[in-house]
Design a protein around this motif. Sequence first.
Motif, PDB file in Angstrom:
ATOM      1  N   GLY A  74      -2.126   6.692   1.170  1.00 40.43           N
ATOM      2  CA  GLY A  74      -2.608   7.987   1.652  1.00 40.43           C
ATOM      3  C   GLY A  74      -4.120   8.113   1.647  1.00 40.43           C
ATOM      4  N   ALA A  75      -4.828   7.041   1.239  1.00 40.52           N
ATOM      5  CA  ALA A  75      -6.292   7.119   1.154  1.00 40.52           C
ATOM      6  C   ALA A  75      -6.927   7.386   2.510  1.00 40.52           C
ATOM      7  CB  ALA A  75      -6.847   5.831   0.549  1.00 40.52           C
ATOM      8  N   LEU A  76      -6.455   6.697   3.546  1.00 39.05           N
ATOM      9  CA  LEU A  76      -7.050   6.909   4.871  1.00 39.05           C
ATOM     10  C   LEU A  76      -6.836   8.336   5.353  1.00 39.05           C
ATOM     11  CD1 LEU A  76      -6.218   3.585   6.761  1.00 39.05           C
ATOM     12  CD2 LEU A  76      -8.432   4.356   5.918  1.00 39.05           C
ATOM     13  N   HIS A  77      -5.693   8.920   5.015  1.00 38.12           N
ATOM     14  CA  HIS A  77      -5.442  10.328   5.349  1.00 38.12           C
ATOM     15  C   HIS A  77      -6.469  11.214   4.640  1.00 38.12           C
ATOM     16  CE1 HIS A  77      -1.577   8.232   5.734  1.00 38.12           C
ATOM     17  NE2 HIS A  77      -1.177   9.177   6.575  1.00 38.12           N
ATOM     18  N   GLY A  78      -6.594  10.981   3.320  1.00 34.30           N
ATOM     19  CA  GLY A  78      -7.479  11.816   2.523  1.00 34.30           C
ATOM     20  C   GLY A  78      -8.930  11.725   2.942  1.00 34.30           C
TER      21      GLY A  78
ATOM     22  N   GLY B 270      -1.716  12.980   3.362  1.00 30.53           N
ATOM     23  CA  GLY B 270      -1.878  11.960   2.336  1.00 30.53           C
ATOM     24  C   GLY B 270      -1.026  12.268   1.112  1.00 30.53           C
ATOM     25  N   MET B 271      -0.920  13.545   0.781  1.00 27.75           N
ATOM     26  CA  MET B 271      -0.090  13.950  -0.355  1.00 27.75           C
ATOM     27  C   MET B 271       1.396  13.796  -0.051  1.00 27.75           C
ATOM     28  SD  MET B 271      -2.000  14.469  -2.888  1.00 27.75           S
ATOM     29  CE  MET B 271      -2.855  13.050  -2.191  1.00 27.75           C
ATOM     30  N   ARG B 272       1.760  13.841   1.204  1.00 26.07           N
ATOM     31  CA  ARG B 272       3.148  13.535   1.590  1.00 26.07           C
ATOM     32  C   ARG B 272       3.473  12.096   1.204  1.00 26.07           C
ATOM     33  NH1 ARG B 272       3.274  12.960   7.714  1.00 26.07           N
ATOM     34  NH2 ARG B 272       2.000  11.201   7.039  1.00 26.07           N
ATOM     35  N   ASN B 273       2.552  11.188   1.503  1.00 31.73           N
ATOM     36  CA  ASN B 273       2.738   9.798   1.106  1.00 31.73           C
ATOM     37  C   ASN B 273       2.723   9.649  -0.411  1.00 31.73           C
ATOM     38  OD1 ASN B 273       2.434   9.427   3.911  1.00 31.73           O
ATOM     39  ND2 ASN B 273       1.376   7.477   3.645  1.00 31.73           N
ATOM     40  N   ALA B 274       1.826  10.399  -1.060  1.00 30.66           N
ATOM     41  CA  ALA B 274       1.725  10.326  -2.520  1.00 30.66           C
ATOM     42  C   ALA B 274       3.046  10.697  -3.174  1.00 30.66           C
ATOM     43  CB  ALA B 274       0.606  11.246  -3.007  1.00 30.66           C
ATOM     44  N   LYS B 275       3.659  11.757  -2.709  1.00 32.61           N
ATOM     45  CA  LYS B 275       4.933  12.198  -3.291  1.00 32.61           C
ATOM     46  C   LYS B 275       6.023  11.150  -3.084  1.00 32.61           C
ATOM     47  CE  LYS B 275       3.811  17.083  -2.698  1.00 32.61           C
ATOM     48  NZ  LYS B 275       4.061  18.330  -1.916  1.00 32.61           N
ATOM     49  N   ALA B 276       6.018  10.518  -1.909  1.00 30.49           N
ATOM     50  CA  ALA B 276       7.005   9.461  -1.650  1.00 30.49           C
ATOM     51  C   ALA B 276       6.804   8.298  -2.620  1.00 30.49           C
ATOM     52  CB  ALA B 276       6.894   8.977  -0.205  1.00 30.49           C
ATOM     53  N   ASN B 277       5.556   7.944  -2.884  1.00 31.24           N
ATOM     54  CA  ASN B 277       5.270   6.848  -3.807  1.00 31.24           C
ATOM     55  C   ASN B 277       5.601   7.214  -5.248  1.00 31.24           C
ATOM     56  OD1 ASN B 277       4.332   4.941  -1.917  1.00 31.24           O
ATOM     57  ND2 ASN B 277       2.307   5.881  -1.884  1.00 31.24           N
ATOM     58  N   ILE B 278       5.285   8.432  -5.621  1.00 30.08           N
ATOM     59  CA  ILE B 278       5.596   8.882  -6.982  1.00 30.08           C
ATOM     60  C   ILE B 278       7.096   8.835  -7.225  1.00 30.08           C
ATOM     61  CG2 ILE B 278       5.610  10.910  -8.497  1.00 30.08           C
ATOM     62  CD1 ILE B 278       2.855  11.619  -7.185  1.00 30.08           C
ATOM     63  N   ASP B 279       7.878   9.284  -6.255  1.00 36.07           N
ATOM     64  CA  ASP B 279       9.340   9.230  -6.375  1.00 36.07           C
ATOM     65  C   ASP B 279       9.828   7.783  -6.435  1.00 36.07           C
ATOM     66  OD1 ASP B 279       9.583  11.998  -6.361  1.00 36.07           O
ATOM     67  OD2 ASP B 279       9.874  12.119  -4.191  1.00 36.07           O
TER      68      ASP B 279
ATOM     69  N   GLY C  55      -9.546   0.082  -2.744  1.00 33.71           N
ATOM     70  CA  GLY C  55      -9.511   1.401  -2.120  1.00 33.71           C
ATOM     71  C   GLY C  55      -8.209   2.127  -2.384  1.00 33.71           C
ATOM     72  N   CYS C  56      -7.106   1.399  -2.328  1.00 33.39           N
ATOM     73  CA  CYS C  56      -5.797   1.991  -2.628  1.00 33.39           C
ATOM     74  C   CYS C  56      -5.732   2.417  -4.084  1.00 33.39           C
ATOM     75  CB  CYS C  56      -4.677   0.993  -2.348  1.00 33.39           C
ATOM     76  SG  CYS C  56      -4.529   0.488  -0.627  1.00 33.39           S
ATOM     77  N   GLY C  57      -6.206   1.525  -4.973  1.00 26.19           N
ATOM     78  CA  GLY C  57      -6.111   1.792  -6.398  1.00 26.19           C
ATOM     79  C   GLY C  57      -6.813   3.066  -6.815  1.00 26.19           C
ATOM     80  N   ALA C  58      -7.963   3.342  -6.220  1.00 24.13           N
ATOM     81  CA  ALA C  58      -8.696   4.561  -6.570  1.00 24.13           C
ATOM     82  C   ALA C  58      -7.904   5.798  -6.179  1.00 24.13           C
ATOM     83  CB  ALA C  58     -10.055   4.562  -5.878  1.00 24.13           C
ATOM     84  N   PHE C  59      -7.324   5.791  -4.985  1.00 17.42           N
ATOM     85  CA  PHE C  59      -6.569   6.957  -4.530  1.00 17.42           C
ATOM     86  C   PHE C  59      -5.296   7.117  -5.354  1.00 17.42           C
ATOM     87  CE2 PHE C  59      -4.404   9.695  -1.350  1.00 17.42           C
ATOM     88  CZ  PHE C  59      -5.434  10.591  -1.119  1.00 17.42           C
ATOM     89  N   LEU C  60      -4.635   6.003  -5.669  1.00 19.84           N
ATOM     90  CA  LEU C  60      -3.430   6.053  -6.498  1.00 19.84           C
ATOM     91  C   LEU C  60      -3.750   6.648  -7.869  1.00 19.84           C
ATOM     92  CD1 LEU C  60      -1.980   2.488  -5.767  1.00 19.84           C
ATOM     93  CD2 LEU C  60      -1.126   4.642  -4.834  1.00 19.84           C
ATOM     94  N   SER C  61      -4.895   6.292  -8.418  1.00 22.32           N
ATOM     95  CA  SER C  61      -5.261   6.761  -9.751  1.00 22.32           C
ATOM     96  C   SER C  61      -5.598   8.248  -9.766  1.00 22.32           C
ATOM     97  CB  SER C  61      -6.447   5.962 -10.291  1.00 22.32           C
ATOM     98  OG  SER C  61      -7.642   6.281  -9.594  1.00 22.32           O
TER      99      SER C  61
END
Length: 439
Positions: A231-235, A243-252, A268-274
């Motif tokens: 979701g980083a590119l979205h954000g 991007g938060m739609r993707n975040a919720k899918a990943n969290i689940d 880049g992914c790691g920063a957004f994931l964190s």
Amino acid sequence: MVSELQQRMQESFQENVSEEYLMDCMRCGFCLPACPTYLATNQDETHSPRGRISLMKAMRDGDVVWDGSVEEAFDMCLGCRACEPACPAGVQYGVLIEETRVAVQQAKPQGGVEKMVRKAAFDGVFADQKKMASTVKLVQFYQRSGLQATTRKIGFLNLFPPFMKEMEGVLPKVESKKKRTMLEKPKTTQVAFFTGCLMDTLFQETNRKTIELLEWLGAEVILPKEQQCCGALHGHSGELEKGMRNAKANIDAFDSDDYAFIVNNAGGCGAFLSEYGKHLQSEPQYRKKAERFSRKTIDISSLFVRLGMNLQLKAMTAEEGAIVTYQDSCHLRNVNKVFLEPRSLLQDAPGFEYKELIDAGSCCGSAGIYNLLQPEMAKKILDLKMKGVKELQPAKIITSNPGCLMQMQVGIQQEGLEKEMQAVHIVDFLHEVVQKNQN
């Protein structure tokens, strides 16, 4: 008389951009020498963090008229967040630039083409891993069918802007999935692997080698299904809600007590994931799960160090030879504060001499898709980076992010240094070192 667009823009800034965070900035200027665009524009204040924050506040207060120059100031920001470690007041610039891009995106009228491109990207390719895989299959067909060779031979790419031709020239060869080749060791820990969208398609060989190295270090690697683009590119493009739609899918997808770490191999992914926990703190259903997800997130080099790779490398023997250096991923360094770990691994790698790259912590100009949207500024920043590279003359420039890897390859290509050096992902580099010492 205030125009309709000006009114909409001011209201959008008031709704989306935090006044509290804006007021944290003391205008001290410690951020200025850390900002690549400020330096590349001969110290133009509007292209500095302090200047952009002033513009954000002015837009929110209605003290400045929205026009092309204001938009350019925000668009020109790399989002590298080098200003954050330099700031004594702890200004959350990353939050502010994301909020600003959301405000602009919501208020600015969009043409038909822009709407179509954004929908295809943020609701299509970067929202569904299967669509990303299908897109990359087209790249694979382009490479394998002979179309790529023919296109280059007849000069068709000369019809496109130079930066597009350069990026086509450094596209990694899309490989078919291969069997694992490295010896495994008894499993001592379980980790979940965030495969990423580009990393699991264009760079799937690096992902394969990531798993092999983790298993060689005694980790059982779990690959949760249904994971999506981080979701980083979205954000970073004003589409934070998507991007938060993707975040919720990943969290689940990763919501399990079976593993202590969620490892990724793209800075880049790691920063957004964190920062999922920060982005979802106002949503009761996801707040605690997002915080737990972010706490478990770890970069691959950090996990390698935890699992004892340094000791394994030190036990190997080889004559010291070629110079290697390291180009930081901005987000890995500035957001996740990871910079010693990859360097320690390179220093312990047998057969190589590690030397620090001049201004290794400054941005290379990739910044997600910045080099595609702002090619002129990206080139200026890359040119500054390559001055240090040419002075050091390394055989390998090691990176920890796919965008940085391709950008450094472009720099090598532009300078005509392809026969002298190459850019390599840290996983690919370490895999080669370990495999040589296994044979």
